[in-house]
Design a protein around this motif. Sequence first.
Motif, PDB file in Angstrom:
ATOM      1  N   UNK A   1      18.745  29.326  13.224  1.00 31.03           N
ATOM      2  CA  UNK A   1      19.192  28.394  12.188  1.00 31.03           C
ATOM      3  C   UNK A   1      18.019  27.976  11.306  1.00 31.03           C
ATOM      4  N   UNK A   2      18.364  27.416  10.154  1.00 27.87           N
ATOM      5  CA  UNK A   2      17.326  26.932   9.248  1.00 27.87           C
ATOM      6  C   UNK A   2      16.949  25.494   9.590  1.00 27.87           C
ATOM      7  N   UNK A   3      15.786  25.095   9.079  1.00 29.36           N
ATOM      8  CA  UNK A   3      15.260  23.746   9.339  1.00 29.36           C
ATOM      9  C   UNK A   3      14.564  23.228   8.087  1.00 29.36           C
ATOM     10  N   UNK A   4      14.758  21.951   7.788  1.00 31.76           N
ATOM     11  CA  UNK A   4      14.071  21.342   6.645  1.00 31.76           C
ATOM     12  C   UNK A   4      13.580  19.956   7.018  1.00 31.76           C
ATOM     13  N   UNK A   5      12.368  19.641   6.608  1.00 34.13           N
ATOM     14  CA  UNK A   5      11.828  18.299   6.742  1.00 34.13           C
ATOM     15  C   UNK A   5      11.406  17.811   5.364  1.00 34.13           C
ATOM     16  N   UNK A   6      11.574  16.503   5.144  1.00 32.39           N
ATOM     17  CA  UNK A   6      11.344  15.923   3.825  1.00 32.39           C
ATOM     18  C   UNK A   6      10.297  14.827   3.895  1.00 32.39           C
ATOM     19  N   UNK A   7       9.527  14.744   2.830  1.00 38.54           N
ATOM     20  CA  UNK A   7       8.479  13.738   2.713  1.00 38.54           C
ATOM     21  C   UNK A   7       8.663  12.979   1.406  1.00 38.54           C
ATOM     22  N   UNK A   8       8.595  11.647   1.467  1.00 42.41           N
ATOM     23  CA  UNK A   8       8.717  10.840   0.260  1.00 42.41           C
ATOM     24  C   UNK A   8       7.606   9.808   0.222  1.00 42.41           C
ATOM     25  N   UNK A   9       6.941   9.744  -0.935  1.00 37.33           N
ATOM     26  CA  UNK A   9       5.840   8.798  -1.106  1.00 37.33           C
ATOM     27  C   UNK A   9       6.263   7.657  -2.014  1.00 37.33           C
ATOM     28  N   UNK A  10       5.692   6.482  -1.757  1.00 36.01           N
ATOM     29  CA  UNK A  10       5.986   5.327  -2.607  1.00 36.01           C
ATOM     30  C   UNK A  10       5.188   5.382  -3.906  1.00 36.01           C
TER      31      UNK A  10
ATOM     32  N   UNK B   1       0.816  -1.203   0.000  1.00 39.25           N
ATOM     33  CA  UNK B   1       0.000   0.000   0.000  1.00 39.25           C
ATOM     34  C   UNK B   1       0.850   1.253   0.000  1.00 39.25           C
ATOM     35  N   UNK B   2       0.179   2.359  -0.140  1.00 40.32           N
ATOM     36  CA  UNK B   2       0.879   3.635  -0.182  1.00 40.32           C
ATOM     37  C   UNK B   2       1.571   3.910   1.149  1.00 40.32           C
ATOM     38  N   UNK B   3       2.806   4.410   1.058  1.00 46.28           N
ATOM     39  CA  UNK B   3       3.538   4.813   2.247  1.00 46.28           C
ATOM     40  C   UNK B   3       4.068   6.222   2.053  1.00 46.28           C
ATOM     41  N   UNK B   4       4.056   6.967   3.145  1.00 49.14           N
ATOM     42  CA  UNK B   4       4.645   8.308   3.133  1.00 49.14           C
ATOM     43  C   UNK B   4       5.695   8.357   4.233  1.00 49.14           C
ATOM     44  N   UNK B   5       6.938   8.476   3.821  1.00 44.29           N
ATOM     45  CA  UNK B   5       8.048   8.504   4.763  1.00 44.29           C
ATOM     46  C   UNK B   5       8.456   9.954   4.991  1.00 44.29           C
ATOM     47  N   UNK B   6       8.677  10.291   6.255  1.00 41.15           N
ATOM     48  CA  UNK B   6       9.057  11.663   6.576  1.00 41.15           C
ATOM     49  C   UNK B   6      10.332  11.632   7.412  1.00 41.15           C
ATOM     50  N   UNK B   7      11.289  12.442   7.033  1.00 44.57           N
ATOM     51  CA  UNK B   7      12.554  12.532   7.768  1.00 44.57           C
ATOM     52  C   UNK B   7      12.983  13.986   7.923  1.00 44.57           C
ATOM     53  N   UNK B   8      13.729  14.296   8.994  1.00 45.99           N
ATOM     54  CA  UNK B   8      14.063  13.394  10.095  1.00 45.99           C
ATOM     55  C   UNK B   8      12.895  13.258  11.059  1.00 45.99           C
ATOM     56  N   UNK B   9      13.026  12.364  12.025  1.00 49.46           N
ATOM     57  CA  UNK B   9      11.966  12.199  13.016  1.00 49.46           C
ATOM     58  C   UNK B   9      12.035  13.331  14.042  1.00 49.46           C
ATOM     59  N   UNK B  10      13.259  13.720  14.384  1.00 49.36           N
ATOM     60  CA  UNK B  10      13.478  14.810  15.335  1.00 49.36           C
ATOM     61  C   UNK B  10      14.545  15.750  14.774  1.00 49.36           C
TER      62      UNK B  10
END
Lengths: 110, 117
Positions: A17-26, A1-10
Amino acid sequence: GQQVMQIPQYQHVQEGEDFTTYCNSSTTLSNIQWYKQRPGGHPVFLIQLVKSGEVKKQKRLTFQFGEAKKNSSLHITATQTTDVGTYFCAGRDRDDKIIFGKGTRLHILP
Amino acid sequence: NAGVTQTPKFRVLKTGQSMTLLCAQDMNHEYMYWYRQDPGMGLRLIHYSVGEGTTAKGEVPDGYNVSRLKKQNFLLGLESAAPSQTSVYFCASSYPAYIAGVGNEQFFGPGTRLTVL
């Protein structure tokens, strides 16, 4: 099934400072939404991206949707203490099903 | 407008007890959702509804039942609570994605913190 991975966890950053979070879908997404949840609160909608390669800005926040509509990112410039919380992406697939990433918890060090 | 409201805010149950969580929205949204949130697990969809009288299973439906008898209400039931159901439960509502000109972002309620002993 579809998965959405998000990194980092913390992520711990110094204020300013700057901050970035990433999301990747299957799978390819029809759109992606971003939400913010303050500690002890409930998720609140930030923005929706629909078009391939779309970039949207909200003050210090920049949101991107990948060309293949499978990944997305949220970038915060010069973090402030008010940015503390957990940031979630939520991908909607072509069957109208929504899957949330597990979120990135942002902690700001003064 | 109150938006999305949830009752109760807190509840402690003993294993085997039953309860119903109530979600109400006053935005005339077609879609409603129930999520559970556990540390490190994000938001997991339990059940959802695309309209009055309809319900569907989400990612983690076992041990829960739902009903959508009225458009504005979405009930989540636990027939026989288990400690594994200790969690924070969020209800949300939205317009469908296929309606042009309106956003389909989800509006969340404040949550119900449930502890099962």
